[in-house]
Design an enzyme around this catalytic site. Structure first.
Site, short mmCIF file in Angstrom:
data_model
loop_
_atom_site.label_atom_id
_atom_site.label_comp_id
_atom_site.label_asym_id
_atom_site.label_seq_id
_atom_site.Cartn_x
_atom_site.Cartn_y
_atom_site.Cartn_z
N ASP A 31 0.80 -1.30 0.05
CA ASP A 31 0.13 0.03 -0.08
C ASP A 31 0.83 1.31 -0.10
OD1 ASP A 31 -3.23 0.47 0.96
OD2 ASP A 31 -2.02 2.16 0.94
N ASN A 88 -12.98 -3.53 2.36
CA ASN A 88 -14.05 -2.12 2.32
C ASN A 88 -14.85 -2.44 1.34
OD1 ASN A 88 -12.63 -1.33 4.81
ND2 ASN A 88 -11.50 -0.08 3.49
N GLN A 95 -14.79 2.16 1.12
CA GLN A 95 -13.80 1.92 -0.06
C GLN A 95 -13.44 3.18 -1.03
OE1 GLN A 95 -15.62 -0.92 -2.72
NE2 GLN A 95 -14.06 -1.32 -3.82
N HIS A 101 -10.33 -5.50 -3.47
CA HIS A 101 -9.13 -5.58 -2.81
C HIS A 101 -9.12 -6.00 -1.26
CE1 HIS A 101 -9.91 -1.19 -2.50
NE2 HIS A 101 -9.33 -1.14 -1.41
N HIS A 103 -7.02 -5.85 2.22
CA HIS A 103 -5.89 -5.20 2.71
C HIS A 103 -5.36 -6.16 3.72
CE1 HIS A 103 -6.87 -0.67 2.31
NE2 HIS A 103 -8.15 -1.26 2.09
P1 AMP Z 1 -9.82 1.23 0.18
O1 AMP Z 1 -10.14 2.60 1.04
O2 AMP Z 1 -10.21 0.10 0.86
O3 AMP Z 1 -10.36 1.55 -0.89
O4 AMP Z 1 -8.46 1.13 -0.02
C1 AMP Z 1 -7.72 1.80 -0.91
C2 AMP Z 1 -6.33 1.58 -0.58
O5 AMP Z 1 -5.38 1.78 -1.79
C3 AMP Z 1 -5.68 2.78 0.46
O6 AMP Z 1 -5.20 2.07 1.56
C4 AMP Z 1 -4.66 3.57 -0.59
O7 AMP Z 1 -3.46 3.95 0.21
C5 AMP Z 1 -4.12 2.63 -1.49
N1 AMP Z 1 -3.56 2.97 -2.86
C6 AMP Z 1 -4.36 3.89 -3.50
N2 AMP Z 1 -3.55 4.21 -4.53
C7 AMP Z 1 -2.45 3.32 -4.54
C8 AMP Z 1 -1.34 3.13 -5.47
N3 AMP Z 1 -1.20 3.90 -6.44
N4 AMP Z 1 -0.34 2.07 -4.96
C9 AMP Z 1 -0.53 1.39 -3.69
N5 AMP Z 1 -1.49 1.82 -3.06
C10 AMP Z 1 -2.37 2.52 -3.24
#
Ligand code: AMP
Length: 115
Positions: A31, A88, A95, A101, A103
């Protein structure tokens, strides 16, 4: 592939990421804004927006993602002390990226509050 989707673009290597695992069905990477010492994201390569769009035909894929998360937790040294898997779903679920995805979070004692 959805051209507007950041995770699809990571799969296509159009956007750089720290990939830790890849197979024909899924990709895992660190992440970009880790919330714990270890914070990985495990995603299907195909664009599934969220758990809400999973179909019966994707049952095997969904299980595969969880098993990959388990294997990565072991590889990252988290298995003995424990870790958390979070998915999420949708706006109220928190989300932000609309590509399914998991985590994988660990490396410290996590709080009990989930919401
Ligand atoms: P969510 O809130 O469950 O949609 O989580 C999305 C996650 O994606 C967050 O923890 C962000 O920090 C992560 N994220 C967003 N863009 C990137 C990226 N380019 N590379 C790695 N992680 C990312």
């Amino acid at each position: 592939m959805e051209q507007e989707c950041i995770f699809c673009r990571i799969v296509a290597r159009e956007v750089a990421s720290d990939v830790v695992y890849e197979d024909t069905e899924c990709l895992a990477f660190r992440d970009i804004a880790p919330q714990a010492p270890i914070h990985l994201l495990i995603i299907p390569k195909s664009h599934i927006p969220s758990v809400a769009e999973l179909t019966e035909g994707q049952q095997e894929l969904a299980g595969h993602l969880i098993l990959i998360a388990k294997n990565l937790a072991e590889r990252e040294g988290l298995a003995a002390k424990g870790y958390r898997l979070v998915v999420n779903c949708g706006y109220e679920g928190g989300q932000v990226v609309p590509h399914l995805h998991i985590h994988l979070i660990g490396g410290m004692k996590l709080g009990s509050k989930l919401g």
